[in-house]
Design an enzyme around this catalytic site. Structure first.
Site, PDB file in Angstrom:
ATOM      1  N   GLU A 295       4.028  -9.047   4.803  1.00  0.00           N
ATOM      2  CA  GLU A 295       3.087  -8.004   4.406  1.00  0.00           C
ATOM      3  C   GLU A 295       1.752  -8.169   5.123  1.00  0.00           C
ATOM      4  O   GLU A 295       1.114  -7.180   5.512  1.00  0.00           O
ATOM      5  CB  GLU A 295       2.876  -8.032   2.888  1.00  0.00           C
ATOM      6  CG  GLU A 295       4.096  -7.627   2.077  1.00  0.00           C
ATOM      7  CD  GLU A 295       5.093  -8.759   1.890  1.00  0.00           C
ATOM      8  OE1 GLU A 295       6.132  -8.517   1.252  1.00  0.00           O
ATOM      9  OE2 GLU A 295       4.845  -9.892   2.376  1.00  0.00           O
ATOM     10  N   TYR A 296       1.337  -9.423   5.311  1.00  0.00           N
ATOM     11  CA  TYR A 296       0.056  -9.654   5.982  1.00  0.00           C
ATOM     12  C   TYR A 296       0.088  -9.114   7.415  1.00  0.00           C
ATOM     13  O   TYR A 296      -0.892  -8.525   7.894  1.00  0.00           O
ATOM     14  CB  TYR A 296      -0.281 -11.143   5.995  1.00  0.00           C
ATOM     15  CG  TYR A 296      -1.620 -11.429   6.649  1.00  0.00           C
ATOM     16  CD1 TYR A 296      -2.795 -11.302   5.924  1.00  0.00           C
ATOM     17  CD2 TYR A 296      -1.708 -11.801   7.992  1.00  0.00           C
ATOM     18  CE1 TYR A 296      -4.034 -11.532   6.518  1.00  0.00           C
ATOM     19  CE2 TYR A 296      -2.931 -12.036   8.598  1.00  0.00           C
ATOM     20  CZ  TYR A 296      -4.090 -11.895   7.843  1.00  0.00           C
ATOM     21  OH  TYR A 296      -5.312 -12.104   8.446  1.00  0.00           O
ATOM     22  N   HIS A 297       1.178  -9.321   8.107  1.00  0.00           N
ATOM     23  CA  HIS A 297       1.273  -8.907   9.510  1.00  0.00           C
ATOM     24  C   HIS A 297       1.756  -7.464   9.679  1.00  0.00           C
ATOM     25  O   HIS A 297       1.857  -6.991  10.813  1.00  0.00           O
ATOM     26  CB  HIS A 297       2.198  -9.869  10.264  1.00  0.00           C
ATOM     27  CG  HIS A 297       1.624 -11.239  10.429  1.00  0.00           C
ATOM     28  ND1 HIS A 297       0.530 -11.497  11.235  1.00  0.00           N
ATOM     29  CD2 HIS A 297       1.973 -12.431   9.872  1.00  0.00           C
ATOM     30  CE1 HIS A 297       0.242 -12.785  11.184  1.00  0.00           C
ATOM     31  NE2 HIS A 297       1.098 -13.381  10.363  1.00  0.00           N
ATOM     32  N   ARG A 328      -7.642 -10.181   7.977  1.00  0.00           N
ATOM     33  CA  ARG A 328      -7.314  -8.911   7.320  1.00  0.00           C
ATOM     34  C   ARG A 328      -7.845  -8.835   5.897  1.00  0.00           C
ATOM     35  O   ARG A 328      -7.970  -7.749   5.320  1.00  0.00           O
ATOM     36  CB  ARG A 328      -5.790  -8.683   7.275  1.00  0.00           C
ATOM     37  CG  ARG A 328      -5.179  -8.095   8.532  1.00  0.00           C
ATOM     38  CD  ARG A 328      -3.814  -7.478   8.205  1.00  0.00           C
ATOM     39  NE  ARG A 328      -3.934  -6.266   7.404  1.00  0.00           N
ATOM     40  CZ  ARG A 328      -2.921  -5.683   6.777  1.00  0.00           C
ATOM     41  NH1 ARG A 328      -1.700  -6.212   6.842  1.00  0.00           N
ATOM     42  NH2 ARG A 328      -3.098  -4.578   6.074  1.00  0.00           N
TER      43      ARG A 328
END
Length: 397
Positions: A295-297, A328
């Site tokens: 999800e972060y990337h 982010r």
């Protein structure tokens, strides 16, 4: 004290009700009788059922029993009330059950009702183990075959120490940090009868208890593994320095890693999605990213639903290390065991979008003007849980 004996004592202390008896030849079938399974006297009906059996009727209670902290059986309490029979038995253990052999006659069986359908069972075979168990509850051999009155002078703290002592006897080198953390945590949970609901309702205090328990285990392990070295003179100052540095480095490494291990268990029990040490910008590895690296990337995943958490035992200066670990996520949460930080340092932290998370008992050590901006562990879990519920609800529509 044997590990199993200590576990049995702890299980009795945390149980709703508990029972012990010597295994008889009739139990094992060695007498040639048609009955099968462990006989339980009628006076102990409350261990098995919510009401007494009625003559003329049979009734059953299906349960799970965890034996010796090792394996489980799907078993059954049954009351035989029809015909000429009027007795209770524990039956159904599956193939290969090791404790209904003729060689088990004379062993002590201990049954503990932990929940309505969940029990723990222990078999003690040696005289020393049986004597240790009897001593804990001030029992004698003629006081078995009935419910155990829990007037034990053997406190949970002593039971915990006994289990730790058994662990320490078996080690010849320091266990991996995650192994020691898990053993301390799981042993504390079993000894004090901690349920998941208690962890969910009070994660702050539970975390501190886990850390305290592991610290005691670690200190005792140091004495076991390093005691002989400390009592002997060193051949040179250099050898003393090398040895001292080895101990200090291990202590520092363990403290930080164990905090992460225990936090991870809190988050897992709370049903949170997270990953540890994922790689972000410039090969940085944050302690925790919620819900995870994928999800972060993913540039399409909402930034507002991402959460960063760093974990540091102290943070007066080291809090700056987290600022560029996940670009982010603008607000960085930082869990710390630090008790109290100056107003100027707190102001600097919050001006850099660092939000502290501390155990609830430590909250009073911080300046009043910042307390409503500092999260407890329970509050942090709630914040992340709400984020994750909202994003998974929106994607399921």
């Amino acid at each position: 004290m044997n590990y199993i004996t200590g576990s049995a004592i702890a299980a009795v202390n945390k149980s709703i009700s508990a029972f012990c008896k010597f295994i008889s030849a009739n139990d094992t079938g060695a007498t040639g009788a048609h009955q099968s399974g462990f006989y339980i006297p009628k006076s102990c009906w409350s261990l098995m059922f919510d009401k007494q059996g009625i003559k003329g009727e049979n009734c059953e209670h299906f349960i799970t029993i965890k034996w010796q902290n090792d394996f489980e059986t799907d078993s059954r309490f049954i009351y035989y009330g029809k015909g000429t029979r009027n007795e209770y038995r524990l039956t159904r253990f599956g193939k290969g059950f090791p404790f209904l052999e003729e060689t088990n006659v004379g062993d002590l069986i201990i049954l503990c009702r932990v929940e309505i359908h969940y029990y723990e069972g222990y078999i003690l075979s040696t005289d020393d183990d049986i004597e240790d168990f009897f001593t804990a509850f001030n029992l004698s051999s003629d006081q078995t075959n009935k419910l155990i009155e829990k007037t034990s002078l053997y406190s949970p703290e002593e039971a915990l120490k006994a289990l730790f002592d058994n662990f320490i006897k078996e080690i010849s080198v320091f266990p991996a940090t995650d192994v020691m953390a898990a053993f301390a945590r799981e042993t504390y949970i079993k000894t004090f009868g901690i349920k998941n609901s208690a962890i969910l309702n009070n994660p702050d205090n539970i975390l501190l208890k886990w850390i305290e328990s592991e610290y005691e285990l670690f200190k005792a392990s140091e004495i076991k593994l390093y005691g002989e070295h400390i009592t002997k003179p060193f051949s040179s100052v250099e050898d003393l320095i090398v040895f001292s540095n080895k101990i200090l480095n291990r202590r520092k490494s363990r403290a930080g890693k164990s905090l992460e291990h225990h936090l991870s268990e809190i988050f897992t029990t709370s049903g949170l999605h997270f990953e540890q040490q994922i790689i972000t910008e410039d090969a940085k590895k944050p302690d925790f990213i919620f819900p995870g690296g994928f999800e972060y990337h993913n540039p399409h995943f909402p930034t507002n639903n991402l959460t960063f958490l760093g974990a540091k035992t102290t943070c007066k200066d080291r809090w700056r290390q987290i600022l560029n670990e996940a670009d982010r996520i603008p607000v960085k949460h930082l869990f710390t065991l630090q008790q109290g930080i100056s107003k100027n340092q707190l102001a600097e932290m919050y001006s850099n979008n660092v939000c502290l998370v501390v155990p609830q008992p430590y909250l009073d050590s911080f300046d009043k003007s910042f307390r409503d901006r500092i999260l407890t562990l329970k509050q942090f879990v709630s914040v992340v849980s709400c984020k994750q519920k909202s994003v998974y609800l929106s994607t399921s529509k």
